[in-house]
Scaffold this active site. Sequence first.
Site, PDB file in Angstrom:
ATOM      1  CG  ASP A   1      -2.227   1.793   0.852  1.00 55.25           C
ATOM      2  OD1 ASP A   1      -1.719   2.709   0.184  1.00 55.25           O
ATOM      3  OD2 ASP A   1      -3.013   0.818   0.594  1.00 55.25           O
TER       4      ASP A   1
ATOM      5  CD  GLU B   1      -2.398   6.685   0.492  1.00 57.84           C
ATOM      6  OE1 GLU B   1      -1.983   7.182  -0.455  1.00 57.84           O
ATOM      7  OE2 GLU B   1      -2.993   5.679   0.493  1.00 57.84           O
TER       8      GLU B   1
END
Length: 715
Positions: free
Chosen positions: A410, A439
């Site tokens: 994340d 990400e």
Amino acid sequence: MNSNERNFLAYIDEMDIITILLPLSYHHGLSSTFSITDESNKVKSIQIIKQQQIEKYNKYICRLSEEISFGHPYWIFDEHGGKTDLQIGAVIRTEVFDERFFYDGNDLGVSCKDNQTQFKIWAPTATQVKIKLRNPNSSFSEIIKMKRKEKGVWSSVVNSDLELYQYTFLVLVNQEWQESVDPYAVAVTANGERGVIVKLEKTHREKPVLPPFENPVDAIIYETHIRDFTIHPNSGAEHKGLYLGAGELNTTGKDGEPTGLSYVKDLGITHIEFLPFNDFAGVDELDPAIEYNWGYNPLHFNVPEGSYSTNPSDPYARILELKQLIDSIHSQGIRVMMDVVYNHVFVRETSSFEKVVPGYYFRHNELGFPSNGTGVGNDIASERKMVKKFIIDSIRFWMEEYHIDGFRFDLMGILDVETMREVRKTCDSIQKGTLIIGEGWNLNTPLPIEKKAIIRNQSKFLDIFQFNDKFRDTIKGNTFNLYDKGYVLGNEHYHEGAMDVITGSIGLIKKDSRLFNEPTQSVNYVECHDNHTLWDKLVYCLPDLDHLYHIKYHRLATGLVLLSQGIPFLHSGQEFFRTKRGDGNSYKSPNHINQLDWDRKDLYLENVNYIKGLIQIRKELPCFRFKSAEEIRSNTHILPLPKPIIGFSLQNKSHEFHEVHLLINPLRSKQTIQIPEGNWTLIANGQKARIYSIQNLSNNELVLEPVCLTILAKK
């Protein structure tokens, strides 16, 4: 001495530099001399090297004649006889501090065996550390002093078997006591209030041999949330919303067809990626039905979340049930990916990190305030040695103890390149082929841009794969502009961009459009847990269209995810048009918004079978998963078709279908095109997709149906 007893303030900011702040209300903020003393009461003068006024203080920068010894209290005196304690300041964020106190041992936390229990915690700035130990059958606690060892590690050994005892650490820093759960805890009480001593060897399970997995592009990732997966009334699961429910086999919906894990197996998925299941805030584990949360509020990074357990008060239950879930998934030949949130904590001030070593684990800006690139109030300082070590230790723990096969990072852009390289190295040392995706967004955190683990720096860590937001926004339209229409919705401005992302974002169409060096780096998706589902976006963008067209657009977009070069990523339920009823940020919305609606699977079974067919085609035909940029360039040819139609000729040298054409018509009208002469077989159109023949074509003219993809193959 607490803060309201301090007449003035003093901080150690470098190994030999002290900053002293004298309020203007205290002797007008003036002192011509300062001195320092420790527990021995030996007084030494310190040199003032700079003085300036800031707001309501006079600021003095002073140099020590010799460095202080961490772990001991020091006192600063001014010329008026005033006294204050020397607090830990910015020194903990210096490279010298990082080097001096780096501890490379693998024994932090608690180990319990042979009637002996050992406690270790890294707290280099503490002047005292104690263990607060509680028998689970008592409300009284015992306090045990710890001894300071090398590298700022505090240790204590109790010659007793303390299994199931609850514990916290009491840490004294800057003359203030803080009670903290062990950052390395592997078990906790309900809602994570205290650590619990367990013997993980009692929960050991052998990892089964999984089917071969040769290359990242062979993966088909299916993202889901443990609670969402089975909480629906018609999921067929007995243990709805729990670890055990997500691992149940042979469950069926109201139509008698598979649901849950058996359904995912039948669909052809290779990797299930679960939203965070380490211990998080936002759900009361003792009454989990009241609240919902995605899980991006990390509390304890090495402990399974208790709200997915049948008994959150039993420290072993969540461990055993999570392992049972993972075993069940492995039994189906599917790999397990874990969504990890090492970029921030839930609340910095109350986190174990901040309580044990205040100021160390988090980034601070040039003014000394915590940075906030994550948007939740804190950024983990992954570039610091003991922060990096914690992340690596945690990754190793989940792989070795729980048999995790891959990770989704994340907000990976908060982390640094070197840490991610170490993650890759660690994973490879345990299990080759571990899938690591993240990400790679460029976020506003005080880390030099060349060190950020972002897409821009993709060439520095080629074997970690990145969510391709360019693919997402080109194919369906901008995620953050709900009404922006992408290529599949007929927007011709995205025509060239679509050709680029379908071919792996390697710059095949235009070199200056290259996003990645290799197709393996591109995680292709049009929908995930974040933002609106694709179905909801279509309904907003095209409110006046019949749902039949919404289905066509959705089918085309999802089809391109599965047939583009790179790694396909599906949001669970995407194949049956998942809706969250227009909720674009459902991180704490109730079950009826977030649940996987298994009735909808029955309703749109035709589309499920279509997506299943495309998955089979991808798996069978190597031309849809080229392993390198060179393979793509050598075997992909653009067909000369009128804009906005896209066509590719793909060479499939190792298969009986030696040439494959992928044709895409985003228009709402039929389009007639010419195809090369030969015996072509239609294996996918707007209604059907299967690896064997739908239809044999006898002429060189082909009608493309509105809003659909077509696949032709020639032996």
